[in-house]
Design a protein around this motif. Structure first.
Motif, PDB file in Angstrom:
ATOM      1  N   ASN A 315      18.388  96.342 -13.199  1.00 56.36           N
ATOM      2  CA  ASN A 315      19.511  96.077 -12.322  1.00 56.36           C
ATOM      3  C   ASN A 315      19.295  97.125 -11.129  1.00 56.36           C
ATOM      4  O   ASN A 315      19.319  98.129 -11.031  1.00 56.36           O
ATOM      5  CB  ASN A 315      20.844  96.710 -13.296  1.00 56.36           C
ATOM      6  CG  ASN A 315      22.193  96.365 -12.422  1.00 56.36           C
ATOM      7  OD1 ASN A 315      22.352  96.499 -11.202  1.00 56.36           O
ATOM      8  ND2 ASN A 315      23.018  96.072 -13.365  1.00 56.36           N
ATOM      9  N   GLU A 317      21.133  96.670  -8.462  1.00 55.14           N
ATOM     10  CA  GLU A 317      22.463  97.394  -7.911  1.00 55.14           C
ATOM     11  C   GLU A 317      22.700  98.712  -8.435  1.00 55.14           C
ATOM     12  O   GLU A 317      22.945  99.735  -7.722  1.00 55.14           O
ATOM     13  CB  GLU A 317      23.582  96.520  -8.190  1.00 55.14           C
ATOM     14  CG  GLU A 317      23.352  95.037  -7.365  1.00 55.14           C
ATOM     15  CD  GLU A 317      24.473  94.116  -7.473  1.00 55.14           C
ATOM     16  OE1 GLU A 317      25.259  94.462  -8.524  1.00 55.14           O
ATOM     17  OE2 GLU A 317      24.670  93.137  -6.851  1.00 55.14           O
ATOM     18  N   GLU A 318      22.299  98.886  -9.647  1.00 56.77           N
ATOM     19  CA  GLU A 318      22.605 100.279 -10.243  1.00 56.77           C
ATOM     20  C   GLU A 318      21.653 101.302  -9.707  1.00 56.77           C
ATOM     21  O   GLU A 318      21.698 102.371  -9.430  1.00 56.77           O
ATOM     22  CB  GLU A 318      22.399 100.176 -11.892  1.00 56.77           C
ATOM     23  CG  GLU A 318      23.753  99.742 -12.408  1.00 56.77           C
ATOM     24  CD  GLU A 318      23.578  99.669 -13.986  1.00 56.77           C
ATOM     25  OE1 GLU A 318      22.554 100.167 -14.450  1.00 56.77           O
ATOM     26  OE2 GLU A 318      24.536  99.106 -14.641  1.00 56.77           O
ATOM     27  N   ILE A 320      20.273 101.108  -6.744  1.00 53.47           N
ATOM     28  CA  ILE A 320      20.581 101.489  -5.352  1.00 53.47           C
ATOM     29  C   ILE A 320      21.651 102.707  -5.383  1.00 53.47           C
ATOM     30  O   ILE A 320      21.509 103.492  -4.902  1.00 53.47           O
ATOM     31  CB  ILE A 320      21.298 100.222  -4.725  1.00 53.47           C
ATOM     32  CG1 ILE A 320      20.090  99.049  -4.451  1.00 53.47           C
ATOM     33  CG2 ILE A 320      21.785 100.523  -3.544  1.00 53.47           C
ATOM     34  CD1 ILE A 320      20.509  97.942  -4.039  1.00 53.47           C
ATOM     35  N   SER A 327      18.560  99.927  -0.335  1.00 47.71           N
ATOM     36  CA  SER A 327      19.346  98.745  -0.226  1.00 47.71           C
ATOM     37  C   SER A 327      19.154  97.652   0.904  1.00 47.71           C
ATOM     38  O   SER A 327      19.144  96.654   0.679  1.00 47.71           O
ATOM     39  CB  SER A 327      20.885  99.319   0.191  1.00 47.71           C
ATOM     40  OG  SER A 327      20.696 100.007   1.146  1.00 47.71           O
ATOM     41  N   TYR A 330      16.357  95.616  -0.690  1.00 47.18           N
ATOM     42  CA  TYR A 330      17.265  94.690  -1.880  1.00 47.18           C
ATOM     43  C   TYR A 330      17.802  93.364  -1.058  1.00 47.18           C
ATOM     44  O   TYR A 330      17.581  92.303  -1.263  1.00 47.18           O
ATOM     45  CB  TYR A 330      18.406  95.610  -2.448  1.00 47.18           C
ATOM     46  CG  TYR A 330      19.074  94.689  -3.364  1.00 47.18           C
ATOM     47  CD1 TYR A 330      18.762  94.220  -4.319  1.00 47.18           C
ATOM     48  CD2 TYR A 330      20.339  94.409  -2.943  1.00 47.18           C
ATOM     49  CE1 TYR A 330      19.504  93.401  -5.405  1.00 47.18           C
ATOM     50  CE2 TYR A 330      21.405  93.505  -3.598  1.00 47.18           C
ATOM     51  CZ  TYR A 330      21.093  93.056  -4.703  1.00 47.18           C
ATOM     52  OH  TYR A 330      21.683  92.216  -5.718  1.00 47.18           O
ATOM     53  N   TYR A 331      18.548  93.688  -0.055  1.00 44.94           N
ATOM     54  CA  TYR A 331      19.089  92.790   0.894  1.00 44.94           C
ATOM     55  C   TYR A 331      17.970  91.894   1.439  1.00 44.94           C
ATOM     56  O   TYR A 331      18.242  90.598   1.688  1.00 44.94           O
ATOM     57  CB  TYR A 331      19.981  93.226   1.829  1.00 44.94           C
ATOM     58  CG  TYR A 331      21.262  94.082   1.560  1.00 44.94           C
ATOM     59  CD1 TYR A 331      21.941  93.391   0.414  1.00 44.94           C
ATOM     60  CD2 TYR A 331      21.394  95.362   1.753  1.00 44.94           C
ATOM     61  CE1 TYR A 331      22.914  94.069  -0.187  1.00 44.94           C
ATOM     62  CE2 TYR A 331      22.472  95.860   1.162  1.00 44.94           C
ATOM     63  CZ  TYR A 331      23.317  95.458   0.132  1.00 44.94           C
ATOM     64  OH  TYR A 331      24.256  95.960  -0.469  1.00 44.94           O
ATOM     65  N   ASN A 334      16.742  89.754  -1.656  1.00 43.65           N
ATOM     66  CA  ASN A 334      17.696  88.978  -2.130  1.00 43.65           C
ATOM     67  C   ASN A 334      18.454  87.957  -1.379  1.00 43.65           C
ATOM     68  O   ASN A 334      19.692  87.839  -1.228  1.00 43.65           O
ATOM     69  CB  ASN A 334      18.577  89.728  -2.977  1.00 43.65           C
ATOM     70  CG  ASN A 334      19.626  89.145  -3.957  1.00 43.65           C
ATOM     71  OD1 ASN A 334      19.546  87.930  -4.266  1.00 43.65           O
ATOM     72  ND2 ASN A 334      20.759  89.813  -4.443  1.00 43.65           N
ATOM     73  N   GLU A 337      19.199  84.310  -4.809  1.00 50.85           N
ATOM     74  CA  GLU A 337      19.146  85.088  -6.245  1.00 50.85           C
ATOM     75  C   GLU A 337      19.114  83.845  -7.336  1.00 50.85           C
ATOM     76  O   GLU A 337      19.866  82.795  -7.354  1.00 50.85           O
ATOM     77  CB  GLU A 337      20.321  85.970  -6.355  1.00 50.85           C
ATOM     78  CG  GLU A 337      20.236  86.681  -7.807  1.00 50.85           C
ATOM     79  CD  GLU A 337      21.225  87.733  -7.507  1.00 50.85           C
ATOM     80  OE1 GLU A 337      21.214  88.672  -6.877  1.00 50.85           O
ATOM     81  OE2 GLU A 337      22.207  87.582  -8.358  1.00 50.85           O
TER      82      GLU A 337
END
Length: 482
Positions: A315, A317-318, A320, A327, A330-331, A334, A337
């Motif tokens: 996960n 997001e967790e 991050i 982050s 990630y962006y 993603n 997705e």
């Protein structure tokens, strides 16, 4: 001469346009259409924008539509997800023989474009030639053999070059969840941007990544995969960006290319990207933003052009939130997705998955193998924490340890190799369905027997005790059910 259609409408004037057609194509279709429609299992027509303009009663029934008129004016792809009508409209070329999947059905379809007097595509017609593949069994068998040979050749070629072994059809399943995965994958294939594939271990993330690459404009370029969880942290930078000659003691005198250089022009697949250390995350982000890398021990900037597909079972997001993943990276990754559902939430796909896996196992070993409905029901009693990879392992073990000389896997053969942890009993009863009492009682009895066999892991004596009947009575009931 125009032939009347159901409802009294005239074919050409009402299906495609308001203009009268006097050309040769018009006359030919006018003459042949009634014959094709009568001989087919269904027919449909669309305009140049792929909107449905006409559908006959047979096709409406085949698609499960209560009212065929309700779909008039709708995009054909919204009614028939796997249609290739837009392809016919775009190319102007007919598809005379194609096998199309619709829900649990396989339909043999013929599609023809229709032209106006100036030669522009005005619309297209499709006929369902067969809604049952049984008459085509010899042809389908030959196709499967040729497909197996093609897959084997593709895998052998992929080992020698940095190509792909899998296509979209290799991501198997027809459940709504899988169809949504494939829909997103096709969108991703048509857009040259980063993709993030999310899913538990064994769900087929690399299969999907290769399928996206194979369907993209980069298909002829390299596909390079790297498993970040399998490479020591101190070697990751060299693996990614390459090494300059003499960069450190013992380094080769020749430059060593990294994964970015090897994937230049193609696709770089980052498996288990959630295991990437923070220091490398910053360098990866810069490489993606700037489109350039700097090999280890070099001051030279090397431009690269790669499309990144990342995958992880973690996960992000967790991570991050706890500082374990950047982050901004990630962006960057993603943009598109694609979450892949675990096998336990798409159990209706078990049958087609087992068929494909068994076919592959038997082709590789030269053995024979079949699986019964009871065996698939037994597989459905398990939670599958290892997903499709674990399913393949269970079927391979069952075939290896099977006692049936014909290679038939029944429920007993599955229970012998199925892990004892994670099992559960499922009973699905249709809600609010009115049926004859005798049918309801017979169905309830069959489900009770199935539940008892699942609970006893195929031990029929124990199942009879659970049901409160003698073992001989259970055997009599099983014989009636078979």
């Amino acid at each position: 001469m125009a032939y009347p259609l159901p409802g009294g409408a005239h074919f050409m004037t009402n299906i495609f346009a308001n203009n009268n057609k006097n050309g040769l194509t018009d006359n030919l279709i006018d003459a042949l259409f009634p014959i094709f429609e009568q001989a087919s299992a269904g027919a449909i027509a669309v305009d140049r924008d792929a909107r449905i303009t006409w559908i006959n009663t047979s096709y409406s029934t085949l698609l499960g539509l209560t009212d065929g008129k309700a779909v008039i004016g709708r995009d054909v792809r919204g009614v028939i997800p796997h249609t290739r009508m837009p392809e016919v409209l775009a190319s102007g070329q007919p598809l005379l023989l194609d096998i199309m999947e619709y829900k649990a059905q396989q339909l043999v379809v013929s599609r023809l474009p229709f032209f106006d007097d100036q030669g522009a595509v005005l619309g297209a017609i499709a006929f369902v030639l067969y809604d049952d593949l049984q008459p085509l069994t010899p042809l389908v068998s030959k196709y499967r053999r040729l497909h197996q040979d093609l897959v084997a050749a593709r895998k052998a070629l992929a080992k020698k070059s940095r190509g792909t072994r899998y296509r979209m059809g290799d991501f198997i399943g027809a459940s709504p969840q899988v169809l949504e995965v494939k829909r997103r994958a096709r969108i991703a294939a048509g857009r040259d941007m980063p993709v993030l594939v999310l899913g538990e271990t064994g769900t087929g993330k690399e299969v999907l990544a290769q399928a996206i690459h194979a369907a993209s404009l980069r298909a002829e370029r390299p596909f390079v995969g790297v498993n970040l969880a399998a490479i020591p942290e101190n070697l990751l930078e060299a693996e990614f960006f390459g090494v300059a000659p003499g960069a450190y003691t013992g380094a080769d005198r020749r430059p060593r290319e990294g994964k970015f250089q090897l994937a230049n022009g193609g696709t770089l697949f980052l498996d288990e990207v959630g295991d990437m250390p923070l220091t490398l995350q910053a360098k990866l982000l810069r490489a993606l933003q700037e489109g350039e890398i700097e090999p280890l021990g070099s001051n030279k900037i090397v431009p690269v052009d790669v499309r990144v597909i990342a995958a992880t079972s973690r996960n992000l997001e967790e991570m991050i939130a706890t500082g374990g993943f950047r982050s901004d990276l990630y962006y960057r990754l993603n943009v598109v997705e694609i979450p892949i559902p675990p096998l336990r939430v798409r159990l209706p796909d078990l049958g087609v998955l087992c068929e494909a896996i068994m076919e592959d196992l038997c082709a590789s070993t030269g053995a024979r193998g079949e699986i019964t409905d009871g065996a698939i029901a037994a597989l459905g009693s398990y939670d599958w924490p290892g997903n499709v990879r674990e399913l393949r392992n269970v079927l391979e073990r069952a075939l290896t340890m099977g006692e049936d000389p014909g290679g038939v896997l029944d429920a007993d053969a599955i229970f012998r190799v199925l892990p004892r942890s994670g099992g559960r009993i499922r009973s699905v009863m249709p809600a609010h369905t009115v049926q004859p009492l005798a049918q309801v009682l017979a169905q309830a009895e069959a489900e009770a027997i199935e539940a008892a066999l699942l609970a006893s892991r195929g031990n029929r004596s124990q199942a009879a005790r659970l049901l409160g009947i003698s073992r001989s009575a259970l055997y009599e009931k099983l014989a009636k059910l078979s």
